[in-house]
Design a protein around this motif. Structure first.
Motif, mmCIF file in Angstrom:
data_model
loop_
_atom_site.group_PDB
_atom_site.id
_atom_site.type_symbol
_atom_site.label_atom_id
_atom_site.label_comp_id
_atom_site.label_asym_id
_atom_site.label_seq_id
_atom_site.Cartn_x
_atom_site.Cartn_y
_atom_site.Cartn_z
ATOM 1 N N UNK A 40 0.833 -1.206 0.000
ATOM 2 C CA UNK A 40 0.000 0.000 0.000
ATOM 3 C C UNK A 40 0.862 1.249 0.000
ATOM 4 N N UNK A 41 1.995 1.199 0.698
ATOM 5 C CA UNK A 41 2.911 2.342 0.738
ATOM 6 C C UNK A 41 3.548 2.574 -0.634
ATOM 7 N N UNK A 42 3.891 1.480 -1.314
ATOM 8 C CA UNK A 42 4.440 1.595 -2.671
ATOM 9 C C UNK A 42 3.390 2.185 -3.604
ATOM 10 N N UNK A 43 2.151 1.695 -3.483
ATOM 11 C CA UNK A 43 1.041 2.219 -4.283
ATOM 12 C C UNK A 43 0.848 3.709 -4.010
ATOM 13 N N UNK A 44 0.875 4.086 -2.721
ATOM 14 C CA UNK A 44 0.689 5.487 -2.339
ATOM 15 C C UNK A 44 1.824 6.363 -2.859
ATOM 16 N N UNK A 45 3.042 5.819 -2.859
ATOM 17 C CA UNK A 45 4.189 6.574 -3.373
ATOM 18 C C UNK A 45 4.013 6.868 -4.857
ATOM 19 N N UNK A 46 3.485 5.895 -5.596
ATOM 20 C CA UNK A 46 3.247 6.117 -7.024
ATOM 21 C C UNK A 46 2.156 7.160 -7.237
ATOM 22 N N UNK A 47 1.102 7.089 -6.424
ATOM 23 C CA UNK A 47 0.045 8.107 -6.490
ATOM 24 C C UNK A 47 0.624 9.480 -6.183
ATOM 25 N N UNK A 48 1.516 9.531 -5.196
ATOM 26 C CA UNK A 48 2.156 10.790 -4.808
ATOM 27 C C UNK A 48 2.976 11.369 -5.956
ATOM 28 N N UNK A 49 3.751 10.507 -6.610
ATOM 29 C CA UNK A 49 4.577 10.969 -7.739
ATOM 30 C C UNK A 49 3.697 11.455 -8.884
ATOM 31 N N UNK A 50 2.680 10.650 -9.229
ATOM 32 C CA UNK A 50 1.786 11.029 -10.327
ATOM 33 C C UNK A 50 1.005 12.290 -10.033
ATOM 34 N N UNK A 51 0.496 12.402 -8.781
ATOM 35 C CA UNK A 51 -0.268 13.581 -8.417
ATOM 36 C C UNK A 51 0.578 14.843 -8.397
ATOM 37 N N UNK A 52 1.802 14.728 -7.886
ATOM 38 C CA UNK A 52 2.707 15.877 -7.860
ATOM 39 C C UNK A 52 3.086 16.310 -9.267
ATOM 40 N N UNK A 53 3.293 15.335 -10.154
ATOM 41 C CA UNK A 53 3.586 15.656 -11.556
ATOM 42 C C UNK A 53 2.421 16.399 -12.203
ATOM 43 N N UNK A 54 1.199 15.962 -11.882
ATOM 44 C CA UNK A 54 0.023 16.616 -12.463
ATOM 45 C C UNK A 54 -0.044 18.091 -12.084
ATOM 46 N N UNK A 55 0.451 18.419 -10.893
ATOM 47 C CA UNK A 55 0.428 19.809 -10.435
ATOM 48 C C UNK A 55 1.610 20.600 -10.990
#
Length: 291
Positions: free
Chosen positions: A41-56
């Motif tokens: 779940x932490x790995x999944x969340x890290x990917x969401x974090x990277x993708x979300x930060x890139x979107x911004x």
């Protein structure tokens, strides 16, 4: 003992009973599920974090994470299927022996099911695109659009039973994806209304939690979108310098929470699968006894 009977997989249930039993199983075993899956779940969340930060910060780079997203999504979801498979075989969900436990076999089958569904979706999307262009060229706009909507709804009708066949493939050893699909698709189609109700209600519940937990991300994304739009027109990039770290932290937390929201949706579908299997077994017994 009554609780054990309520948790039985192979039991012909209503759609409401499948949803209730699924979420009850998930909540009553959440600590065990969390211990087995928190690292994924932490790995999944890290990917969401990277993708979300890139979107911004850099929206044009966000699509780079898409192929990795498929793999990580299959990885985390396989932990849910792993505990469900354990429950299917033993009737219980036990504590994981190690916090770093990983079921390679279930992950492989989950990833294969994901990739096959993507392949099916791409083929269907291409066909719909070709048909849509043809209709637009030869029919009036409204007639073409109406026809495209009818085609899309028809495709949805025939795609929905794959929810059942995919679950059956992942949870049943010794079956190939395509042989399972062609061999069991008819069972899913016969229970189309039942599958639709379970999928619809589970998706609705999941999306309510997704939207609620996504509010901070939506606010950040709107701010980032406006800043990037203004930057393209020559305005100064007016987001604060700490926006990158703030976005990463917010998306990490949201991704971690939403991972378990996503995982919870598997449990009603698990009982949906079990109900269809039980219904088919009872049907076969009745037919055999009638001979």
């Amino acid at each position: 003992m009554e609780k054990d009977k309520d948790d039985l997989l192979l039991k012909d249930r209503s759609s409401r009973a499948c949803i209730s039993a699924g979420y009850r199983l998930y909540m009553s075993n959440f600590k065990r599920i969390f211990r087995a899956s928190w690292l994924a779940a932490l790995v999944f969340a890290a990917l969401v974090s990277i993708g979300g930060t890139m979107m911004i910060l850099r929206p044009q780079l966000a699509l780079i994470a898409l192929p990795l997203t498929i793999i990580i999504d299959a990885l985390f979801t396989s932990y849910g299927f792993s505990v469900l498979k354990q429950h299917q075989e033993s009737g219980t969900i036990s504590w994981a022996a190690h916090w770093y436990s990983f079921d390679t076999h279930v992950f492989t089958r989950t990833l294969k099911a994901w990739l096959c569904m993507i392949a099916i979706s791409l083929i269907i999307s291409c066909l719909i695109a070709v048909v849509s262009v043809t209709l637009i060229n030869y029919l009036s706009t409204y007639t073409a659009l109406a026809t495209i909507v009818v085609i899309a709804l028809t495709v949805f009708v025939f795609i929905l039973p794959l929810t059942y066949t995919n679950l059956r493939y992942i949870l049943t050893d010794g079956t190939g994806y395509w042989s399972n699909l062609f061999g069991c698709y008819g069972k899913g189609m016969r229970r189309w209304g039942f599958i639709f109700l379970v999928v619809f209600m589970t998706t609705l519940i999941g999306w309510v939690f997704y939207v609620f937990t996504s509010l901070p991300a939506i606010i950040l994304s709107m701010a980032g979108s406006e800043a990037n739009k203004g930057f393209l027109y020559g305005d100064p990039y007016n987001l604060p310098s700490y926006i990158g770290w703030l976005s990463a932290l917010v998306f990490l937390l949201i991704g971690f929470i939403q991972a378990y929201v996503m995982l919870s949706c598997l449990f009603p579908l698990y009982y949906m699968y079990g109900s269809i299997e039980a219904h088919e077994q009872e049907k076969n017994k009745f037919n055999n006894s009638a001979l």
